[in-house]
Design a protein around this motif. Sequence first.
Motif, PDB file in Angstrom:
ATOM      1  N   VAL A   1      15.369  -3.011  -4.046  1.00 31.19           N
ATOM      2  CA  VAL A   1      15.056  -3.723  -2.798  1.00 31.19           C
ATOM      3  C   VAL A   1      16.339  -4.292  -2.207  1.00 31.19           C
ATOM      4  CG1 VAL A   1      13.878  -5.723  -1.803  1.00 31.19           C
ATOM      5  CG2 VAL A   1      12.692  -4.272  -3.452  1.00 31.19           C
ATOM      6  N   ALA A   2      17.162  -4.921  -3.056  1.00 32.98           N
ATOM      7  CA  ALA A   2      18.413  -5.515  -2.584  1.00 32.98           C
ATOM      8  C   ALA A   2      19.378  -4.445  -2.076  1.00 32.98           C
ATOM      9  CB  ALA A   2      19.057  -6.320  -3.709  1.00 32.98           C
ATOM     10  N   VAL A   3      19.472  -3.328  -2.793  1.00 31.50           N
ATOM     11  CA  VAL A   3      20.359  -2.238  -2.360  1.00 31.50           C
ATOM     12  C   VAL A   3      19.902  -1.684  -1.014  1.00 31.50           C
ATOM     13  CG1 VAL A   3      21.046   0.150  -2.867  1.00 31.50           C
ATOM     14  CG2 VAL A   3      21.142  -1.592  -4.668  1.00 31.50           C
ATOM     15  N   ALA A   4      18.599  -1.466  -0.874  1.00 33.20           N
ATOM     16  CA  ALA A   4      18.063  -0.948   0.391  1.00 33.20           C
ATOM     17  C   ALA A   4      18.346  -1.899   1.545  1.00 33.20           C
ATOM     18  CB  ALA A   4      16.556  -0.702   0.257  1.00 33.20           C
TER      19      ALA A   4
ATOM     20  N   ALA B   1       0.819  -1.214   0.000  1.00 34.85           N
ATOM     21  CA  ALA B   1       0.000   0.000   0.000  1.00 34.85           C
ATOM     22  C   ALA B   1       0.857   1.270   0.000  1.00 34.85           C
ATOM     23  CB  ALA B   1      -0.917   0.009   1.220  1.00 34.85           C
ATOM     24  N   LEU B   2       2.189   1.120   0.077  1.00 32.36           N
ATOM     25  CA  LEU B   2       3.081   2.272   0.147  1.00 32.36           C
ATOM     26  C   LEU B   2       3.677   2.580  -1.227  1.00 32.36           C
ATOM     27  CD1 LEU B   2       5.059   1.249   3.375  1.00 32.36           C
ATOM     28  CD2 LEU B   2       3.099   2.808   3.236  1.00 32.36           C
ATOM     29  N   PRO B   3       4.078   3.832  -1.467  1.00 29.76           N
ATOM     30  CA  PRO B   3       4.789   4.164  -2.707  1.00 29.76           C
ATOM     31  C   PRO B   3       6.135   3.435  -2.751  1.00 29.76           C
ATOM     32  CG  PRO B   3       4.002   6.142  -1.588  1.00 29.76           C
ATOM     33  CD  PRO B   3       3.819   5.019  -0.628  1.00 29.76           C
ATOM     34  N   PRO B   4       6.663   3.156  -3.951  1.00 30.37           N
ATOM     35  CA  PRO B   4       7.921   2.405  -4.057  1.00 30.37           C
ATOM     36  C   PRO B   4       9.072   2.993  -3.248  1.00 30.37           C
ATOM     37  CG  PRO B   4       6.866   2.537  -6.194  1.00 30.37           C
ATOM     38  CD  PRO B   4       6.047   3.392  -5.263  1.00 30.37           C
ATOM     39  N   LEU B   5       9.264   4.314  -3.290  1.00 34.66           N
ATOM     40  CA  LEU B   5      10.369   4.919  -2.554  1.00 34.66           C
ATOM     41  C   LEU B   5      10.232   4.671  -1.058  1.00 34.66           C
ATOM     42  CD1 LEU B   5      12.908   6.652  -2.431  1.00 34.66           C
ATOM     43  CD2 LEU B   5      11.445   8.691  -2.404  1.00 34.66           C
ATOM     44  N   VAL B   6       9.002   4.765  -0.559  1.00 38.05           N
ATOM     45  CA  VAL B   6       8.766   4.521   0.865  1.00 38.05           C
ATOM     46  C   VAL B   6       9.024   3.054   1.211  1.00 38.05           C
ATOM     47  CG1 VAL B   6       7.064   4.658   2.725  1.00 38.05           C
ATOM     48  CG2 VAL B   6       7.104   6.409   0.956  1.00 38.05           C
ATOM     49  N   ILE B   7       8.719   2.154   0.274  1.00 42.72           N
ATOM     50  CA  ILE B   7       8.988   0.728   0.504  1.00 42.72           C
ATOM     51  C   ILE B   7      10.489   0.506   0.664  1.00 42.72           C
ATOM     52  CG2 ILE B   7       8.904  -1.580  -0.511  1.00 42.72           C
ATOM     53  CD1 ILE B   7       6.266  -0.822  -1.814  1.00 42.72           C
ATOM     54  N   TYR B   8      11.286   1.100  -0.222  1.00 40.54           N
ATOM     55  CA  TYR B   8      12.744   0.949  -0.128  1.00 40.54           C
ATOM     56  C   TYR B   8      13.261   1.490   1.206  1.00 40.54           C
ATOM     57  CZ  TYR B   8      12.195   0.491  -5.211  1.00 40.54           C
ATOM     58  OH  TYR B   8      11.798   0.121  -6.469  1.00 40.54           O
ATOM     59  N   LEU B   9      12.779   2.670   1.585  1.00 45.86           N
ATOM     60  CA  LEU B   9      13.222   3.270   2.847  1.00 45.86           C
ATOM     61  C   LEU B   9      12.776   2.435   4.045  1.00 45.86           C
ATOM     62  CD1 LEU B   9      12.493   7.055   2.112  1.00 45.86           C
ATOM     63  CD2 LEU B   9      14.717   5.896   2.139  1.00 45.86           C
TER      64      LEU B   9
ATOM     65  N   ALA C   1      21.128 -12.158  -2.646  1.00 43.94           N
ATOM     66  CA  ALA C   1      20.737 -13.559  -2.840  1.00 43.94           C
ATOM     67  C   ALA C   1      19.286 -13.778  -2.431  1.00 43.94           C
ATOM     68  CB  ALA C   1      21.658 -14.474  -2.030  1.00 43.94           C
ATOM     69  N   THR C   2      18.893 -13.241  -1.288  1.00 47.28           N
ATOM     70  CA  THR C   2      17.520 -13.414  -0.810  1.00 47.28           C
ATOM     71  C   THR C   2      16.526 -12.734  -1.751  1.00 47.28           C
ATOM     72  OG1 THR C   2      18.291 -13.491   1.483  1.00 47.28           O
ATOM     73  CG2 THR C   2      15.956 -13.059   1.131  1.00 47.28           C
ATOM     74  N   THR C   3      16.838 -11.501  -2.131  1.00 46.88           N
ATOM     75  CA  THR C   3      15.922 -10.746  -2.995  1.00 46.88           C
ATOM     76  C   THR C   3      15.707 -11.444  -4.335  1.00 46.88           C
ATOM     77  OG1 THR C   3      16.559  -8.641  -1.989  1.00 46.88           O
ATOM     78  CG2 THR C   3      15.531  -8.552  -4.161  1.00 46.88           C
ATOM     79  N   TYR C   4      16.797 -11.811  -5.002  1.00 49.62           N
ATOM     80  CA  TYR C   4      16.649 -12.374  -6.345  1.00 49.62           C
ATOM     81  C   TYR C   4      16.142 -13.803  -6.329  1.00 49.62           C
ATOM     82  CZ  TYR C   4      18.357  -8.339  -8.823  1.00 49.62           C
ATOM     83  OH  TYR C   4      18.456  -7.081  -9.362  1.00 49.62           O
ATOM     84  N   LEU C   5      16.427 -14.553  -5.263  1.00 52.23           N
ATOM     85  CA  LEU C   5      15.851 -15.892  -5.149  1.00 52.23           C
ATOM     86  C   LEU C   5      14.335 -15.807  -5.038  1.00 52.23           C
ATOM     87  CD1 LEU C   5      16.113 -18.959  -4.785  1.00 52.23           C
ATOM     88  CD2 LEU C   5      16.401 -18.562  -2.332  1.00 52.23           C
ATOM     89  N   LEU C   6      13.846 -14.947  -4.132  1.00 52.13           N
ATOM     90  CA  LEU C   6      12.398 -14.793  -3.964  1.00 52.13           C
ATOM     91  C   LEU C   6      11.760 -14.139  -5.177  1.00 52.13           C
ATOM     92  CD1 LEU C   6      10.550 -15.527  -1.504  1.00 52.13           C
ATOM     93  CD2 LEU C   6      12.996 -15.649  -1.065  1.00 52.13           C
ATOM     94  N   PHE C   7      12.480 -13.223  -5.804  1.00 55.00           N
ATOM     95  CA  PHE C   7      11.968 -12.552  -7.004  1.00 55.00           C
ATOM     96  C   PHE C   7      11.707 -13.564  -8.119  1.00 55.00           C
ATOM     97  CE2 PHE C   7      13.131 -10.659 -11.154  1.00 55.00           C
ATOM     98  CZ  PHE C   7      12.076  -9.770 -11.289  1.00 55.00           C
ATOM     99  N   HIS C   8      12.685 -14.427  -8.386  1.00 60.76           N
ATOM    100  CA  HIS C   8      12.533 -15.404  -9.466  1.00 60.76           C
ATOM    101  C   HIS C   8      11.505 -16.475  -9.114  1.00 60.76           C
ATOM    102  CE1 HIS C   8      15.508 -13.777 -12.145  1.00 60.76           C
ATOM    103  NE2 HIS C   8      16.423 -13.767 -11.180  1.00 60.76           N
ATOM    104  N   LEU C   9      11.480 -16.909  -7.859  1.00 61.76           N
ATOM    105  CA  LEU C   9      10.459 -17.870  -7.444  1.00 61.76           C
ATOM    106  C   LEU C   9       9.064 -17.277  -7.587  1.00 61.76           C
ATOM    107  CD1 LEU C   9      12.043 -19.516  -4.268  1.00 61.76           C
ATOM    108  CD2 LEU C   9      11.698 -20.567  -6.508  1.00 61.76           C
TER     109      LEU C   9
END
Length: 212
Positions: free
Chosen positions: A56-59, A10-18, A155-163
């Motif tokens: 997401v991974a950078v954040a 429900a949050l804007p993308p920038l707020v999600i990263y933060l 690793a966590t981000t891209y594993l879940l992203f691809h799954l």
Amino acid sequence: MLDVQQWLGALPPLVIYLTVAGIIGVESMGIPLPGEITLLSAALLAATGVVEPEWVAVAAALGAIIGDSLGYTVGRRGGRPLLVRLGRRFPRHLGPDHLARAEQTFARHGVWAVFFGRFIALLRILAGPLAGALHVPYRRFLLANATGGLVWAFATTYLLFHLGRVAEHWLKNFSWAGLALALLAGVGSTWWLRRRAHRTPEHDEKVSSGTP
């Protein structure tokens, strides 16, 4: 995790990263927060196109590295008494037993406990403050902290992203005919198993009585 994912969605993308960076950062300072659940939820949102996986991974990596470094500073200044006070405040997560296990891990593995601690719930919270309290040299700590944070986050981000992408693609292409067939198969097998279960006692009773 579903509640966290809905809340983040429900949050804007920038707020999600933060938010991802903030929650993981505070958790890494020694405060029990759902950092890993937040990262998993954000990665699944990336699979649906709500956010970008690389950000997401950078954040997550920045939150982990900065949070651990702040935790290290706090632990170095406050020492073990600070960890004991945190244990009293959060006994379910940082009680005496948790602290003892974390100290044993550091005694056995040294700075590697910081790297691998990023993948373990207990050490993910205690690694920074405990390394500071035990006076681990900061350069060695920073190297293990940065490497562990980057590997864990990406690793966590891209594993879940691809799954998540695979699951979404499979569900999208799953036809209504296939769904109906699966439901019929499930109902049919359940009916057959129940009928079999009811008939087996009757059959055993006939065999024991000699009835053909």
